[in-house]
Design a protein around this motif. Structure first.
Motif, mmCIF file in Angstrom:
data_model
loop_
_atom_site.group_PDB
_atom_site.id
_atom_site.type_symbol
_atom_site.label_atom_id
_atom_site.label_comp_id
_atom_site.label_asym_id
_atom_site.label_seq_id
_atom_site.Cartn_x
_atom_site.Cartn_y
_atom_site.Cartn_z
ATOM 1 N N GLY A 196 148.374 38.411 72.144
ATOM 2 C CA GLY A 196 148.451 37.959 70.760
ATOM 3 C C GLY A 196 148.654 39.107 69.789
ATOM 4 O O GLY A 196 149.411 38.987 68.812
ATOM 5 N N ILE A 197 147.984 40.237 70.038
ATOM 6 C CA ILE A 197 148.161 41.412 69.185
ATOM 7 C C ILE A 197 149.603 41.909 69.267
ATOM 8 O O ILE A 197 150.221 42.255 68.249
ATOM 9 C CB ILE A 197 147.177 42.523 69.597
ATOM 10 C CG1 ILE A 197 145.734 42.087 69.316
ATOM 11 C CG2 ILE A 197 147.489 43.821 68.874
ATOM 12 C CD1 ILE A 197 144.688 43.040 69.847
ATOM 13 N N ALA A 198 150.146 41.941 70.479
ATOM 14 C CA ALA A 198 151.537 42.394 70.654
ATOM 15 C C ALA A 198 152.511 41.469 69.944
ATOM 16 O O ALA A 198 153.500 41.932 69.355
ATOM 17 C CB ALA A 198 151.869 42.474 72.141
ATOM 18 N N ASN A 199 152.241 40.167 69.977
ATOM 19 C CA ASN A 199 153.121 39.230 69.268
ATOM 20 C C ASN A 199 153.119 39.504 67.766
ATOM 21 O O ASN A 199 154.160 39.422 67.104
ATOM 22 C CB ASN A 199 152.680 37.791 69.536
ATOM 23 C CG ASN A 199 152.989 37.342 70.948
ATOM 24 O OD1 ASN A 199 153.896 37.865 71.580
ATOM 25 N ND2 ASN A 199 152.236 36.383 71.454
ATOM 26 N N PHE A 266 166.009 42.377 72.132
ATOM 27 C CA PHE A 266 165.675 43.441 73.078
ATOM 28 C C PHE A 266 164.227 43.906 72.887
ATOM 29 O O PHE A 266 163.497 44.121 73.867
ATOM 30 C CB PHE A 266 166.646 44.606 72.896
ATOM 31 C CG PHE A 266 166.335 45.813 73.734
ATOM 32 C CD1 PHE A 266 166.639 45.833 75.086
ATOM 33 C CD2 PHE A 266 165.738 46.931 73.172
ATOM 34 C CE1 PHE A 266 166.345 46.945 75.865
ATOM 35 C CE2 PHE A 266 165.442 48.041 73.935
ATOM 36 C CZ PHE A 266 165.748 48.050 75.293
ATOM 37 N N ILE A 267 163.814 44.065 71.651
ATOM 38 C CA ILE A 267 162.435 44.499 71.372
ATOM 39 C C ILE A 267 161.441 43.467 71.882
ATOM 40 O O ILE A 267 160.404 43.811 72.477
ATOM 41 C CB ILE A 267 162.253 44.743 69.861
ATOM 42 C CG1 ILE A 267 163.035 45.987 69.441
ATOM 43 C CG2 ILE A 267 160.774 44.910 69.508
ATOM 44 C CD1 ILE A 267 163.079 46.204 67.942
ATOM 45 N N ASN A 272 157.180 42.325 75.670
ATOM 46 C CA ASN A 272 156.559 41.376 76.593
ATOM 47 C C ASN A 272 156.451 41.945 77.999
ATOM 48 O O ASN A 272 155.448 41.730 78.690
ATOM 49 C CB ASN A 272 157.351 40.064 76.607
ATOM 50 C CG ASN A 272 156.982 39.151 75.464
ATOM 51 O OD1 ASN A 272 155.916 38.541 75.453
ATOM 52 N ND2 ASN A 272 157.853 39.052 74.483
ATOM 53 N N MET A 273 157.462 42.692 78.439
ATOM 54 C CA MET A 273 157.403 43.323 79.751
ATOM 55 C C MET A 273 156.282 44.353 79.814
ATOM 56 O O MET A 273 155.525 44.405 80.796
ATOM 57 C CB MET A 273 158.747 43.983 80.081
ATOM 58 C CG MET A 273 159.864 43.009 80.395
ATOM 59 S SD MET A 273 161.457 43.839 80.672
ATOM 60 C CE MET A 273 161.050 44.918 82.040
ATOM 61 N N LEU A 274 156.143 45.163 78.777
ATOM 62 C CA LEU A 274 155.089 46.172 78.750
ATOM 63 C C LEU A 274 153.710 45.529 78.725
ATOM 64 O O LEU A 274 152.780 45.998 79.407
ATOM 65 C CB LEU A 274 155.270 47.081 77.528
ATOM 66 C CG LEU A 274 156.505 47.981 77.526
ATOM 67 C CD1 LEU A 274 156.628 48.732 76.207
ATOM 68 C CD2 LEU A 274 156.444 48.968 78.695
ATOM 69 N N ASN A 276 152.887 42.509 79.888
ATOM 70 C CA ASN A 276 152.638 41.912 81.199
ATOM 71 C C ASN A 276 152.259 42.975 82.230
ATOM 72 O O ASN A 276 151.370 42.758 83.062
ATOM 73 C CB ASN A 276 153.880 41.151 81.673
ATOM 74 C CG ASN A 276 154.135 39.904 80.850
ATOM 75 O OD1 ASN A 276 153.205 39.336 80.274
ATOM 76 N ND2 ASN A 276 155.381 39.481 80.782
ATOM 77 N N ARG A 277 152.921 44.138 82.162
ATOM 78 C CA ARG A 277 152.595 45.214 83.092
ATOM 79 C C ARG A 277 151.199 45.755 82.844
ATOM 80 O O ARG A 277 150.437 46.024 83.786
ATOM 81 C CB ARG A 277 153.632 46.333 82.977
ATOM 82 C CG ARG A 277 153.436 47.487 83.940
ATOM 83 C CD ARG A 277 154.596 48.441 83.907
ATOM 84 N NE ARG A 277 155.824 47.783 84.349
ATOM 85 C CZ ARG A 277 156.992 48.417 84.442
ATOM 86 N NH1 ARG A 277 157.092 49.701 84.104
ATOM 87 N NH2 ARG A 277 158.074 47.773 84.850
ATOM 88 N N PHE A 278 150.837 45.895 81.563
ATOM 89 C CA PHE A 278 149.505 46.388 81.230
ATOM 90 C C PHE A 278 148.431 45.419 81.690
ATOM 91 O O PHE A 278 147.398 45.825 82.257
ATOM 92 C CB PHE A 278 149.402 46.601 79.717
ATOM 93 C CG PHE A 278 148.073 47.133 79.269
ATOM 94 C CD1 PHE A 278 147.824 48.497 79.274
ATOM 95 C CD2 PHE A 278 147.073 46.277 78.829
ATOM 96 C CE1 PHE A 278 146.600 48.997 78.858
ATOM 97 C CE2 PHE A 278 145.851 46.758 78.418
ATOM 98 C CZ PHE A 278 145.615 48.124 78.429
ATOM 99 N N ILE A 279 148.658 44.126 81.466
ATOM 100 C CA ILE A 279 147.690 43.122 81.893
ATOM 101 C C ILE A 279 147.576 43.081 83.406
ATOM 102 O O ILE A 279 146.485 42.965 83.973
ATOM 103 C CB ILE A 279 148.091 41.728 81.345
ATOM 104 C CG1 ILE A 279 147.967 41.726 79.815
ATOM 105 C CG2 ILE A 279 147.229 40.631 81.947
ATOM 106 C CD1 ILE A 279 148.472 40.451 79.163
ATOM 107 N N ALA A 280 148.718 43.215 84.105
ATOM 108 C CA ALA A 280 148.692 43.220 85.571
ATOM 109 C C ALA A 280 147.913 44.402 86.115
ATOM 110 O O ALA A 280 147.146 44.288 87.083
ATOM 111 C CB ALA A 280 150.120 43.220 86.121
ATOM 112 N N LYS A 281 148.065 45.568 85.490
ATOM 113 C CA LYS A 281 147.314 46.748 85.927
ATOM 114 C C LYS A 281 145.824 46.576 85.663
ATOM 115 O O LYS A 281 144.971 47.039 86.434
ATOM 116 C CB LYS A 281 147.822 47.997 85.212
ATOM 117 C CG LYS A 281 149.175 48.481 85.714
ATOM 118 C CD LYS A 281 149.574 49.776 85.007
ATOM 119 C CE LYS A 281 150.894 50.303 85.572
ATOM 120 N NZ LYS A 281 151.311 51.571 84.897
#
Length: 283
Positions: A196-199, A266-267, A272-274, A276-281
């Motif tokens: 939500g913060i990223a959005n 693109f942004i 969203n990719m970053l 998702n990667r952070f949450i996965a880690k």
């Protein structure tokens, strides 16, 4: 019979409500799709390597838009780099460190009031304060600082709402295991609210990239490549506005608009990719 009639009436109302909701959603998607496709169809044929790498010349009738791309990126980076830490920090203060009181109500009222101020007013404020009073002149720094004030309310409100959606049980379990308040926020609450913060930050980036009025009064509209934070620069949105409003070159205006759409898309994808990667880690 009376109960069946009521059930049928309720079901018919539910179907009507679903049809209305779906119609509204489809209409919004159709309008967005039409606008994006129209801009891309008109603008993409103009885009080329030269258009991306050359500096505008002859008031934008010829050349490319490389300097406006650099100016857009620099001004947006300054704005987000300043507004994001203050906005997220304020949101955590409101959501985690205070109870509902007159102080929190005043802060929220100020944030909501700032969000409702027209962008032209931010531009006049930035012109008077940053350009003239502080002596920054028409520059990337003046434009970025002005945009930081403008997007700060959006980051505060979206971040606070994202933090509030984190279940309290997460906090209680973390605290019961001996974690401090800060550890709970950093290790538990922040990762859970990150999407939500990223959005909110993405929305702020989009608003910064698309802003014209506030940037014209603070960053200027010079077509040269900016060499420092104190150089005047023209953003892509301002370039598109000037080309279209003054009838200088509609072809280059549509090409600039197409690149704006692609840049914002693109942004969104990259952020969203970053996330998702952070949450996965974190898991």
């Amino acid at each position: 019979m009376g109960l069946n009639a009521k059930n049928k009436k309720a079901r018919s109302k539910e179907r009507a409500a679903k049809i209305l909701i779906w119609s509204a959603a489809v209409s919004v998607m159709a309008v967005l799709f039409f606008i994006v496709v129209y801009i891309l169809v008109k603008g993409l044929p103009v885009v080329s390597i030269g258009f991306l790498t050359e500096i505008p010349s002859n008031m934008g009738r010829s050349g490319g838009i490389s300097s406006t791309i650099v100016g857009t990126v620099l001004i947006t980076l300054v704005a987000v780099a300043i507004a994001a830490p203050f906005g997220i920090g304020t949101a955590f203060y409101l959501a985690e460190y205070t109870r509902e009181s007159i102080v929190t109500r005043i802060i929220r009222f100020c944030a909501e009031s700032l969000a409702g101020i027209p962008s032209i007013v931010y531009g006049l404020f930035g012109f008077i304060f940053f350009v003239i009073y502080l002596g920054f002149g028409y520059s990337v720094l003046s434009g970025g600082l002005t945009l930081a004030f403008m997007i700060l309310p959006t980051i505060i409100r979206t971040s606070e709402e994202a933090i509030k959606t984190v279940p309290n049980i997460y906090r209680e379990v973390s605290m019961s295991l001996g974690a401090s308040k800060w550890q709970t926020i950093y290790k538990v609450v922040f990762p859970s609210a990150l999407r939500g913060i990223a959005n909110g930050i993405v929305l702020s980036i989009g608003r910064s990239i698309a802003e014209t009025a506030a940037v014209i009064y603070t960053a200027g509209s010079v077509l040269r490549m900016p060499s420092s934070m104190f150089s005047s620069s023209r953003t892509m949105a301002v370039h598109f506005f000037i080309l279209a409003s003054e009838g200088i070159s509609m072809e280059n205006a549509f090409g600039t608009a197409a690149l704006l759409v692609i840049l914002i898309f693109f942004i969104n994808v990259v952020v969203n990719m970053l996330v998702n990667r952070f949450i996965a880690k974190g898991r």
